[in-house]
Enzyme design. Structure first.
Site, short mmCIF file in Angstrom:
data_model
loop_
_atom_site.label_atom_id
_atom_site.label_comp_id
_atom_site.label_asym_id
_atom_site.label_seq_id
_atom_site.Cartn_x
_atom_site.Cartn_y
_atom_site.Cartn_z
N ASP A 36 59.25 7.16 69.72
CA ASP A 36 60.11 6.52 69.50
C ASP A 36 60.83 5.38 68.29
OD1 ASP A 36 62.71 7.92 69.38
OD2 ASP A 36 63.06 8.08 71.34
N ARG A 93 69.99 -2.03 79.68
CA ARG A 93 71.06 -1.09 79.78
C ARG A 93 69.70 -0.20 80.06
NH1 ARG A 93 71.77 2.69 74.17
NH2 ARG A 93 70.08 2.68 74.25
N LEU A 94 70.63 0.74 80.73
CA LEU A 94 69.72 1.97 81.45
C LEU A 94 70.03 3.23 80.82
CD1 LEU A 94 71.10 1.90 85.49
CD2 LEU A 94 69.35 0.77 84.40
N ASP A 95 68.81 2.80 79.85
CA ASP A 95 68.25 4.09 78.31
C ASP A 95 68.01 5.75 79.65
OD1 ASP A 95 68.00 5.13 75.28
OD2 ASP A 95 66.90 5.63 76.72
N GLU A 145 73.35 4.00 80.12
CA GLU A 145 73.85 4.35 78.27
C GLU A 145 73.62 6.59 79.20
OE1 GLU A 145 71.29 6.14 74.72
OE2 GLU A 145 70.79 7.11 77.22
N HIS A 181 71.43 2.92 66.20
CA HIS A 181 70.38 3.19 66.06
C HIS A 181 70.21 4.91 66.50
CE1 HIS A 181 69.95 3.14 70.24
NE2 HIS A 181 68.99 3.74 70.54
N ASP A 182 71.19 5.79 66.92
CA ASP A 182 70.96 6.77 67.11
C ASP A 182 72.06 7.87 66.17
OD1 ASP A 182 68.98 7.04 68.53
OD2 ASP A 182 70.15 7.57 70.24
N ASP A 223 77.44 23.25 67.09
CA ASP A 223 75.74 22.17 67.96
C ASP A 223 75.89 20.74 67.41
OD1 ASP A 223 75.59 23.12 65.44
OD2 ASP A 223 73.05 24.59 65.48
N ARG A 264 66.94 9.99 62.23
CA ARG A 264 67.59 8.92 62.53
C ARG A 264 67.72 7.48 61.39
NH1 ARG A 264 66.34 9.08 68.80
NH2 ARG A 264 63.67 8.91 67.27
#
Length: 489
Positions: free
Chosen positions: A50, A196-198, A239, A296-297, A343, A400
């Protein structure tokens, strides 16, 4: 410390020149006065998947990217923001590898969520899982323990493979909290200023809920980690992709939040030549935010804009994006789709491409972002007006990758020759240096096909006017001599 109200860069450690040393050189050579707000370096740690978001440890830097010394060198000139995946760690981490070998006898066993921590008998129940906000077909994976041959099921919220590479951590465990404490103390030593709290929205698993941002338990964890960060003079940025009301709750809780609503609102205004919804939103949103257009997403839609958009109108916007080469990330759980079946979780694209590579439209989008209260972040592909990387999507099969192109030094220099990039750099300098942005923000009365926003502090004031029909943007401002001036973006 306090976060600087100036523009930040978001980049992978290897996306601008190939590694952290090259990144530092690129920043000092080409962007020395541009990213005064800091640099968000996407995960530079050893990782098994990832693109960095399956970290093996937070105590080391991936050798292909460089060393902590390189991070500290960047930190001499820029406030550094780094991600911590508070929800999970890599299957290849020493902790989970030890668990795979010894099972429950591993000293690290309590770091993970074995299914008996959720269901007393360890057997997952379909009706409970159907309520959950899923990121994969099932929220757990099966692993065989080497020493006993027994099968263990552990919680895995994320992961494209089965079994998953991303193993959830049990944030209630003292051992997990010790791990975070050790990592945060190291970040302090390495000159990291913001974390950043991913994926923090997924950390609480509780039966009978959708296992996403479970209240009030989530606040107990946030309060604990905020206290830890404060003790080290580190700022936190949670986040959370969720219903916008959750972001507002986080803001009330004193947290920095992400403006995940703005990118779509700007797109919608530019596509439909109508400012109404965007301006209404700008009047009511919290100010303590990080703003972005691209990342990045992708451009968030569901669940971030639930109850804010008409899904039929959103479908039209999505269709235009698809015509312009975008691809989509979709919601998996039936229960979390819109009643009409809409969706779309995120639109994946380069923001420049989705605006048809129209320089004026792109600069108008950036001007709105920079005038919206908050700390503006510019993603490295957007910085260089990069286009959709369709070849990389084909090559990797990962949607992505459309907005994750790695630029060589030659490509960076070539991109800097583009007029649109030079115009963007000029706009960033204005946003960084003009003092009114530290004052009072006002949404001015605007016609349907225009946008008028202003900032005022003492004798300095500036007003942005955008003509949506022509995508032309101009800033009226008082210059350093006290004279009325115009800046045509």
């Amino acid at each position: 410390m306090s976060v600087r109200n100036q523009v930040q860069l978001i980049t992978y450690p290897d996306s601008l020149g190939g590694n952290l040393k090259a990144l530092n050189n690129v920043l000092l050579t080409h962007f020395s006065d541009i990213f005064k707000g800091g640099v968000h370096i996407l995960p530079p740690f050893p990782s098994s998947g990832d693109r960095g978001f399956a970290p093996k440890t937070y105590l080391e830097i991936e050798p292909n990217f460089g060393t902590w010394e390189d991070i500290r060198a960047i930190g001499e000139n820029y406030d550094i923001l780094i991600d911590v995946m508070v929800n999970h760690i890599s299957r290849q981490s020493e902790y989970f590898q030890d668990f795979l070998k010894k099972g429950r006898k591993s000293k690290y066993a309590d770091l993970f969520i074995t299914l008996d921590k959720i269901w007393e008998d360890g057997k997952p129940k379909k009706e409970d899982i159907e309520k959950m906000f899923l990121r994969r077909a099932l929220p757990y994976s099966s692993y065989t323990i080497e020493e006993t041959g027994e099968e263990e099921k552990v919680w895995t919220t994320f992961g494209k493979t089965d079994p998953s590479e991303q193993i959830d951590l049990d944030v209630k465990s003292e051992k997990v909290r010790k791990l975070f404490t050790e990592s945060f103390m190291n970040f302090k030593k390495q000159n990291v200023k913001i974390i950043r709290l991913d994926a923090v929205g997924y950390v609480i698993k509780k039966l009978g809920t959708n296992c996403f941002f479970v209240e009030p338990e989530i606040y107990e964890f946030l309060d604990w980690i905020l206290e830890l960060a404060n003790s080290l003079d580190i700022e936190l940025l949670p986040e959370v992709h969720s219903h916008y009301s959750i972001q507002y709750k986080l803001a009330k809780h004193g947290c920095w939040i992400y403006d995940f609503i703005l990118p779509y609102r700007i797109l919608d205004a530019l596509f439909n030549k109508s400012s109404k919804d965007l301006l209404q939103y700008l009047k009511t949103r919290p100010h303590k935010q990080f703003t972005m257009l691209d990342c990045h997403d992708g451009i968030p839609i569901k669940p971030d804009l639930d109850d804010l958009i008409d899904t039929k109108e959103a479908r039209k916007v999505v269709d235009v994006c698809l015509e312009r080469g975008s691809n989509l990330s979709l919601i998996l759980s039936e229960e979390h789709k819109a009643p009409d079946g809409f969706d779309v979780h995120q639109i994946r694209c380069s923001y420049y491409s989705v605006l048809n590579c129209d320089d004026d439209a792109y600069l108008a989008a950036r001007a709105i972002q920079f005038f919206a209260p908050g700390v503006p972040q510019v993603y490295y592909v957007g910085l260089l007006a990069g286009e959709n990387d369709l070849e990389n999507v084909r090559k990797t099969g990962e949607g992505r990758e459309i907005n994750r192109h790695n630029f060589t030094l030659e490509e960076i220099e070539k991109s800097l020759e583009k007029e649109v990039v030079q115009r963007l750099l000029k706009l960033i300098r204005f946003r960084n240096e003009y003092d009114a942005f530290n004052g009072e923000f006002t949404v001015l009365e605007s016609a349907k096909d225009e946008i008028r926003l202003s900032w005022k502090r003492n004798e300095k004031n500036c007003t942005l006017l955008i003509d949506l029909n022509k995508n032309k943007s101009v800033i009226d401002y008082i210059d350093e001599n006290g004279q009325a001036s115009q800046y045509f973006i």
